[in-house]
Write a protein that holds these residues in place. Structure first.
Motif, PDB file in Angstrom:
ATOM      1  N   ILE A 746       0.624  -1.032  -0.054  1.00 43.50           N
ATOM      2  CA  ILE A 746       0.006  -0.149   0.391  1.00 43.50           C
ATOM      3  C   ILE A 746       0.939   1.342   0.134  1.00 43.50           C
ATOM      4  O   ILE A 746       1.911   1.346   0.667  1.00 43.50           O
ATOM      5  CB  ILE A 746      -0.938  -0.168   1.332  1.00 43.50           C
ATOM      6  N   GLY A 747       0.487   2.530  -0.145  1.00 42.41           N
ATOM      7  CA  GLY A 747       1.077   3.822  -0.228  1.00 42.41           C
ATOM      8  C   GLY A 747       1.494   4.279  -2.014  1.00 42.41           C
ATOM      9  O   GLY A 747       1.173   3.526  -2.970  1.00 42.41           O
ATOM     10  N   ASN A 748       1.689   5.485  -1.869  1.00 40.70           N
ATOM     11  CA  ASN A 748       2.696   5.958  -3.441  1.00 40.70           C
ATOM     12  C   ASN A 748       3.598   4.810  -3.743  1.00 40.70           C
ATOM     13  O   ASN A 748       4.513   4.607  -3.103  1.00 40.70           O
ATOM     14  CB  ASN A 748       2.831   7.521  -3.356  1.00 40.70           C
ATOM     15  N   HIS A 783       9.958   3.798   0.640  1.00 37.95           N
ATOM     16  CA  HIS A 783      10.190   4.501   1.377  1.00 37.95           C
ATOM     17  C   HIS A 783       8.552   5.280   1.719  1.00 37.95           C
ATOM     18  O   HIS A 783       8.796   6.009   2.466  1.00 37.95           O
ATOM     19  CB  HIS A 783      11.239   6.075   1.406  1.00 37.95           C
ATOM     20  N   THR A 784       7.605   5.524   0.808  1.00 37.92           N
ATOM     21  CA  THR A 784       6.763   5.967   0.272  1.00 37.92           C
ATOM     22  C   THR A 784       4.988   4.691   0.498  1.00 37.92           C
ATOM     23  O   THR A 784       4.413   4.702   0.618  1.00 37.92           O
ATOM     24  CB  THR A 784       5.703   6.730  -0.994  1.00 37.92           C
ATOM     25  N   VAL A 785       5.552   3.459   0.643  1.00 37.91           N
ATOM     26  CA  VAL A 785       5.287   1.914   0.863  1.00 37.91           C
ATOM     27  C   VAL A 785       5.177   1.172   2.009  1.00 37.91           C
ATOM     28  O   VAL A 785       5.926   1.491   2.831  1.00 37.91           O
ATOM     29  CB  VAL A 785       5.056   1.207  -0.019  1.00 37.91           C
ATOM     30  N   ALA A 786       4.052   0.252   2.384  1.00 40.33           N
ATOM     31  CA  ALA A 786       3.754  -0.283   3.359  1.00 40.33           C
ATOM     32  C   ALA A 786       3.822  -1.473   2.887  1.00 40.33           C
ATOM     33  O   ALA A 786       2.536  -1.960   2.267  1.00 40.33           O
ATOM     34  CB  ALA A 786       3.500   0.014   4.998  1.00 40.33           C
ATOM     35  N   ILE A 787       3.799  -2.267   3.696  1.00 39.40           N
ATOM     36  CA  ILE A 787       2.888  -4.398   3.713  1.00 39.40           C
ATOM     37  C   ILE A 787       3.170  -4.195   4.846  1.00 39.40           C
ATOM     38  O   ILE A 787       3.163  -4.684   5.782  1.00 39.40           O
ATOM     39  CB  ILE A 787       4.510  -5.375   3.458  1.00 39.40           C
ATOM     40  N   ASP A 814       6.927  -1.200   7.408  1.00 38.37           N
ATOM     41  CA  ASP A 814       7.461  -0.602   6.907  1.00 38.37           C
ATOM     42  C   ASP A 814       8.453  -0.595   5.888  1.00 38.37           C
ATOM     43  O   ASP A 814      10.170  -0.986   5.912  1.00 38.37           O
ATOM     44  CB  ASP A 814       8.049   1.061   7.539  1.00 38.37           C
ATOM     45  N   GLY A 815       8.587   0.398   4.422  1.00 39.89           N
ATOM     46  CA  GLY A 815       8.962   0.322   3.283  1.00 39.89           C
ATOM     47  C   GLY A 815      10.216   0.478   3.378  1.00 39.89           C
ATOM     48  O   GLY A 815      11.624   0.675   3.551  1.00 39.89           O
ATOM     49  N   SER A 816      10.571   2.152   4.467  1.00 34.50           N
ATOM     50  CA  SER A 816      11.694   2.196   4.449  1.00 34.50           C
ATOM     51  C   SER A 816      12.576   1.607   5.652  1.00 34.50           C
ATOM     52  O   SER A 816      14.082   1.498   5.330  1.00 34.50           O
ATOM     53  CB  SER A 816      11.514   3.653   5.489  1.00 34.50           C
TER      54      SER A 816
END
Length: 830
Positions: A746-748, A783-787, A814-816
């Motif tokens: 999810i996320g940009n 940096h702008t997504v998450a699983i 967290d993708g970061s």
């Protein structure tokens, strides 16, 4: 059966022998390999570079160490508890005078003990198309004489250094007189009395009395469907399996066999239930491996195709196509180009095989009516349309007709042909369909078998060895097993393919490079990125064309190179360019130039447009190869500096793709197969370039010296392999029977990430890999997504396999967090 943790493919010959292979076993052990996967080791023709031209299937080649060397290798493998997988070649042997079976067939014809070991039409004399011209011309030029064979002392027809034995009945008690004759009429008369006839190599495509491997006249088909011939050709192989020296077999070109299922069932009975067996089988779009084959799966070309589709930016392919069309001045029409290539194969390259099929069809139809069929031209047209329209390599009919899956394929092909613009006579097409489906009798069975043994080679040579060298828009997609026609793709489709892979062949090999791939896996990974930046690439090609315009030549048949070939040259060079190469490094440029020139020659000839292997256009080839060499001249600094500077973002994206596809190979359903040297950076070109021996000592030293996460990509890739294979060894059930669970991103920038988990009882592994990294640089990427983690994965502790540190995740990953560690994630539940 022991399923490998990971295989490592070794190419014997070209400097690699058994003792050399034994010396790298400690390195393979440290890397995490469970099975050495050997190219063919049986005796092959002198100087063979690959071993598929076998002359003695029951002898281990002395050229690579013989039986004693092999036994030392096995002992060394067992000492480190590594297994061994052999590549075997049941479909063909060398049609060489070094092959004692083949030579006996030449001498004694249909009376030879081995006459029916090979797939020969004995209704006529055996054709030996190994002359440079017609027999009569060679005889008149004194190129053919009767001399004593140095190996036997018997009379032979001598052509240069080749001695073709004479049938003893053809000269009776005249041996002494025969050896003294120089009379051309006598020589011609003796030749006419042999069970064979010497012909020009150019005649092979339309006049050959034996089945060959693809277009290779020097490889004769073997009839292993006969139990006696199976035993004769598999004696040593079975001995090595039964005595425990060999743990698995890779069956080369299984589709070339008369009845693959029957062969594999016999092989399984003879090897027992514990031998790991895979087959070289190209699966077409939507095709699956027959479920009743007693094997663990394929050698993994369909896996390469899935990865290629995953890393290509399909949203921008239309823009790349537009740029390609603007450069070449011609529209891209892949269906038409594919049809054109297939027609070339049917009408020319495989004209003899097609003529045999037609004759069989006419015989069957004539027997049914009691008179010759009146519409041979209609049957010819229908048969031609049928063989060029097959979307897969073959069907699997037997003497009992077609099984349901094959019948469905045939029915779909016939329906497509009937509704298409080139529809042949309906009755003629229906007659051929009926023969293939359920035709009874020996002739119908032979037609079915010959048809099935033709469609595979015709497909391979049309697509892999013609179309892929004509259509150069995106070279990364021109790969063995790939679908040549454009089609939509998504991460969801990739997940579906991996789930299907787990259900159908969880223990198949998963490859990213092989000895037959068109380019190394890291070259392909870099070229994926071109699809992400079509305008950047197209603008660069325009600049380079202008910079190097002075190197082009105008020939009678057009410019050399033409724009389509220029596009290909720059793209192929982009894939092969060493990232560390300085534009002032004369030695490095020269090394690349020599490799690249050999590739260009092959690419031009395989395209079969202005030159080919049979009739080379030397003027054109010299002009294009000269252009390619001048590109890489150290004096061409304006271009070289611009080229190297332009490649920077593609190299960066390629490095990301390389690590991502390696991570997926190591964790997705299947057994990861590592091709020699590709644990480093594999920027090789097509064979023979990709069969060079790697610098194993340097790879070993690199593995030992691996430090922190700031290492360059080569070390990261090698470290990723070693760390991931540690987990595979420790948790085999997780990778064998473990579920494949797609994870929601999810996320940009979510489309730039592929994430999934492998889940077993009380065990789990989370995988996060980047894709479309050039787009991710704009959209934020990791940096702008998450699983999103489902309940069975959430609120657990994991070990970061890449950094060997522990981490705990809640409902999301967290993708970061992943971005901090190599830009990809591999987390094993603690």
């Amino acid at each position: 059966m022991t399923i490998p943790t990971a295989t490592y493919r070794i190419q014997f010959r070209n400097g690699m022998n058994f003792d050399r292979a034994a010396a790298i076993i400690p390195y393979l052990k440290k890397l995490g390999i469970s099975h050495l996967y050997a190219s063919p080791i049986f005796t092959a023709t002198t100087g063979s570079t690959h071993g598929y031209d076998i002359t003695n299937a029951n002898e281990i080649d002395p050229a690579i160490g013989g039986r004693e060397g092999f036994d030392r290798l096995v002992q060394a493998l067992k000492a480190e508890r590594l297994g061994l997988i052999l590549d075997i070649v049941p479909n063909h042997m060398a049609a060489s005078l070094e092959n004692s079976w083949w030579k006996d067939v030449i001498e004694h014809g249909a009376e030879s003990r081995y006459a029916h070991h090979f797939d020969i039409d004995w209704s006529r004399r055996l054709t030996l198309p190994f002359l440079g011209t017609d027999f009569e011309v060679a005889l008149e030029a004194d190129e053919i004489q009767i001399k004593a064979d140095p190996a036997t002392g018997k009379p032979s027809l001598c052509y240069h250094d080749a001695h073709y034995p004479l049938n003893p009945c053809s000269y009776a008690d005249q041996e002494a007189d025969l050896l003294e004759t120089t009379d051309k009429k006598c020589i011609a008369d003796i030749h006419s009395r042999q069970p064979y006839r010497l012909t020009c190599w150019r005649d092979a495509s339309h006049d050959l009395s034996y089945r060959r491997f693809f277009e290779v006249t020097g490889l004769a088909g073997v009839k292993v469907e006969d139990p006696e011939i199976f035993e004769d050709t598999h004696g040593l192989t079975l001995e090595l399996v039964r005595n425990g020296a060999v743990d698995g077999l890779r069956v080369d070109h299984v589709d070339g066999l008369a009845n693959p299922k029957e062969y594999l069932e016999r092989l399984r009975r003879e090897t027992g239930p514990y031998c790991y067996i895979t087959v070289e089988k190209i699966l077409g779009a939507g095709e699956s491996l027959p479920a009743d084959w007693p094997v663990s799966g394929t050698t993994g070309y369909e896996f390469i195709a899935s990865l290629s589709n995953l890393f290509v930016d399909h949203d921008k392919l239309a823009r790349l196509q537009a740029a390609y069309e603007a450069t070449t001045g011609q529209p891209v029409d892949m269906p038409s180009q594919l049809r054109e290539a297939k027609l070339l194969m049917a009408d020319k390259n495989f004209a003899g095989e097609f003529a045999t099929l037609l004759a069989l069809a006419m015989k069957i139809l004539g027997e049914e009516t009691g008179k010759p069929h009146p519409d041979e031209e209609k049957i010819r047209t229908a048969l031609r349309e049928l063989v060029v329209s097959f979307p897969v390599y073959r069907t699997y009919g037997t003497k009992d007709g077609l099984p349901p899956q094959s019948d469905a394929v045939l029915a779909k092909v016939v329906n497509t042909i009937s509704a298409g613009p080139n529809a042949p006579d309906a009755d003629a097409l229906s007659s051929l369909q009926r023969i293939l489906r359920s035709g009874e009798g020996q002739t119908a069975q032979e037609f079915r078998t010959r048809f099935q043994q033709l469609t595979g080679p015709l497909m391979a040579k049309s697509v892999e060895d013609t179309l892929f060298y004509r259509h150069n828009m995106a070279l990364a997609l021109n790969e063995v097993g790939a679908e040549p026609l454009p089609h939509p793709y998504s991460v969801e489709r990739f997940h579906a393919e991996m789930a299907e892979r787990l259900a159908q062949q969880p223990d198949a090999l998963s490859a990213t490079s092989t000895h037959d791939t068109k380019r190394g896996e890291d070259a392909r990974a870099r070229l994926y990125a071109i699809t992400e930046a079509p305008e950047l690439w197209a603008d660069a090609v325009k600049r380079w064309q202008s910079m190097n315009a002075g190197f082009k030549q105008m020939l009678d048949d057009g410019s050399a190179p033409e724009p389509a070939v220029e596009w290909m040259l720059y793209q192929a060079l982009a894939g092969a360019w060493p990232r560390e190469l300085e534009t002032t490094d004369r030695r490095g440029l020269q090394s690349l130039e020599d490799r690249f020139a050999a590739y260009v020659e092959k690419a031009l000839r395989e395209a079969k447009l202005r030159t080919n292997w049979g009739d080379s256009n030397d003027v054109y080839e010299d002009a294009v190869i000269g252009y390619a060499r001048k590109l890489l001249s150290s004096e061409n600094q304006t271009f070289l500096k611009d080229f190297a500077r332009t490649l920077v973002p593609f190299i960066k994206a390629g490095s990301s793709n390389s690590l991502a596809q390696t991570l997926i190979k190591l964790t997705a359903p299947g057994v990861p197969d590592i091709y020699q040297g590709s644990e480093g950076i594999d920027l090789s070109l097509v064979d023979p370039d990709n069969r060079r021996e790697p610098a194993f000592e340097a790879l070993d030293a690199q593995l030992a010296a691996i430090g922190d996460k700031k290492d360059e990509t080569a070390k990261l890739k090698q470290r990723l392999i070693a760390n991931a294979l540690d987990i595979r060894r420790a948790a085999p059930e997780l990778f064998g029977a473990g579920r494949y669970l797609p994870l929601k991103v999810i996320g940009n920038g979510a489309e730039c990430i592929v994430a999934y988990a492998r889940v077993a009882v009380d065990d789990a592994l989370i995988v996060v890999a980047p894709r479309l990294s050039m787009r991710a640089d704009v959209d934020g990427g990791l940096h702008t997504v998450a699983i999103d983690l489902p309940d069975e994965l959430a609120h657990r502790k994991y070990m970061n396999v890449l950094t060997k540190t522990d981490v705990e995740f809640g409902r999301v990953l967290d993708g970061s967090h992943v971005a901090r560690d190599w830009g990809l994630g591999l987390f094993h539940r603690c």
